[in-house]
Design an enzyme around this catalytic site. Sequence first.
Site, PDB file in Angstrom:
ATOM      1  N   GLY A 115       0.826  -1.205   0.000  1.00  0.00           N
ATOM      2  CA  GLY A 115       0.000   0.000   0.000  1.00  0.00           C
ATOM      3  C   GLY A 115       0.856   1.249   0.000  1.00  0.00           C
TER       4      GLY A 115
ATOM      5  N   PHE B  84      -5.201   1.414   2.251  1.00  0.00           N
ATOM      6  CA  PHE B  84      -4.752   0.195   2.925  1.00  0.00           C
ATOM      7  C   PHE B  84      -4.842   0.427   4.433  1.00  0.00           C
ATOM      8  CE2 PHE B  84      -0.567   1.499   4.558  1.00  0.00           C
ATOM      9  CZ  PHE B  84      -0.334   2.649   3.833  1.00  0.00           C
TER      10      PHE B  84
ATOM     11  N   ASP C 147       8.087   5.445   8.426  1.00  0.00           N
ATOM     12  CA  ASP C 147       7.478   4.769   9.574  1.00  0.00           C
ATOM     13  C   ASP C 147       6.227   5.560   9.909  1.00  0.00           C
ATOM     14  OD1 ASP C 147       8.052   2.361  11.187  1.00  0.00           O
ATOM     15  OD2 ASP C 147       7.625   3.746  12.819  1.00  0.00           O
TER      16      ASP C 147
HETATM   17  P1  ITT Z   1       7.480  -1.269   6.304  1.00  0.00           P
HETATM   18  O1  ITT Z   1       8.072  -1.208   7.691  1.00  0.00           O
HETATM   19  O2  ITT Z   1       8.079  -2.337   5.441  1.00  0.00           O
HETATM   20  O3  ITT Z   1       7.440   0.077   5.643  1.00  0.00           O
HETATM   21  P2  ITT Z   1       4.969  -1.680   7.724  1.00  0.00           P
HETATM   22  O4  ITT Z   1       3.570  -1.908   7.289  1.00  0.00           O
HETATM   23  O5  ITT Z   1       5.533  -2.599   8.792  1.00  0.00           O
HETATM   24  O6  ITT Z   1       5.917  -1.712   6.418  1.00  0.00           O
HETATM   25  P3  ITT Z   1       5.128   0.524   9.587  1.00  0.00           P
HETATM   26  O7  ITT Z   1       5.968  -0.214  10.557  1.00  0.00           O
HETATM   27  O8  ITT Z   1       5.444   1.959   9.308  1.00  0.00           O
HETATM   28  O9  ITT Z   1       5.136  -0.188   8.169  1.00  0.00           O
HETATM   29  O10 ITT Z   1       3.616   0.397  10.069  1.00  0.00           O
HETATM   30  C1  ITT Z   1       2.673   1.204   9.475  1.00  0.00           C
HETATM   31  C2  ITT Z   1       1.276   0.683   9.768  1.00  0.00           C
HETATM   32  O11 ITT Z   1       0.439   1.801  10.098  1.00  0.00           O
HETATM   33  C3  ITT Z   1       0.684   0.045   8.522  1.00  0.00           C
HETATM   34  O12 ITT Z   1       0.932  -1.334   8.470  1.00  0.00           O
HETATM   35  C4  ITT Z   1      -0.790   0.408   8.661  1.00  0.00           C
HETATM   36  O13 ITT Z   1      -1.411  -0.514   9.515  1.00  0.00           O
HETATM   37  C5  ITT Z   1      -0.751   1.764   9.363  1.00  0.00           C
HETATM   38  N1  ITT Z   1      -0.732   2.869   8.374  1.00  0.00           N
HETATM   39  C6  ITT Z   1       0.328   3.651   8.020  1.00  0.00           C
HETATM   40  N2  ITT Z   1      -0.013   4.518   7.053  1.00  0.00           N
HETATM   41  C7  ITT Z   1      -1.298   4.258   6.771  1.00  0.00           C
HETATM   42  C8  ITT Z   1      -2.216   4.793   5.847  1.00  0.00           C
HETATM   43  O14 ITT Z   1      -1.869   5.729   4.975  1.00  0.00           O
HETATM   44  N3  ITT Z   1      -3.453   4.308   5.839  1.00  0.00           N
HETATM   45  C9  ITT Z   1      -3.829   3.334   6.691  1.00  0.00           C
HETATM   46  N4  ITT Z   1      -3.026   2.745   7.574  1.00  0.00           N
HETATM   47  C10 ITT Z   1      -1.765   3.215   7.629  1.00  0.00           C
END
Ligand code: ITT
Length: 197
Positions: A12, A153, A70
Amino acid sequence: MKHLIVATRNRGKIVEINALLAGLVDQVSSAADFVDFPETVEDGVTFEENALKKAREAARFSGFPALADDSGLVVDALDGRPGVFSARYAGIGAGDAANNARLLSECQNIPEEHRQAAFICVLAFVTPEGIEQIFTGRIAGRILSAARGEGGFGYDPLFLVDGFERSMAELELAEKNSVSHRAQAFRKFREYLVTMA
Ligand code: ITT
């Protein structure tokens, strides 16, 4: 900039980030383009710490400038949860559906007027030469009682964007990318690159 590594595996995020970087970078690669990209342990207590850790490891691994995102959801009435644990709110390896179910259940007794929340995005830009820069973005909203919309997402279907009558998942990609926490952080990153050029 010729080549930038985006240190994320989140599909996403990759879709949004590719659009946000359009015209700024000749070639964008993400963690998904490498077989042996390092799996950063996200053990920081702040978004900044985790973003810096991901970007530093990616720059060291690739030898190219790296950008890490993050991000997460901060709910006031839950003392800031899920916060830095947003990706694993319902447990390590939990997907969006399980995380959203946990959020709904944690919020079920919170009255309408106390459902304020925000999405936060912290970008860390790190080069192999040792430049380190942080850019942040935030968007305010409220947690819904039921999912709405198919776009985006993560927690997007449960986040009613302040000033809009729609959830984040009801916005078109271009709309989300003009107002979101990620869009705001990328706007600052773009300005930084332009002034550095
Ligand atoms: P990477 O570390 O590989 O980038 P991740 O999904 O683990 O992937 P993060 O640790 O930054 O990334 O966690 C971010 C979470 O926060 C993500 O999985 C979503 O559940 C939520 N999130 C972040 N940005 C978002 C958005 O624009 N819309 C909805 N949920 C979001």
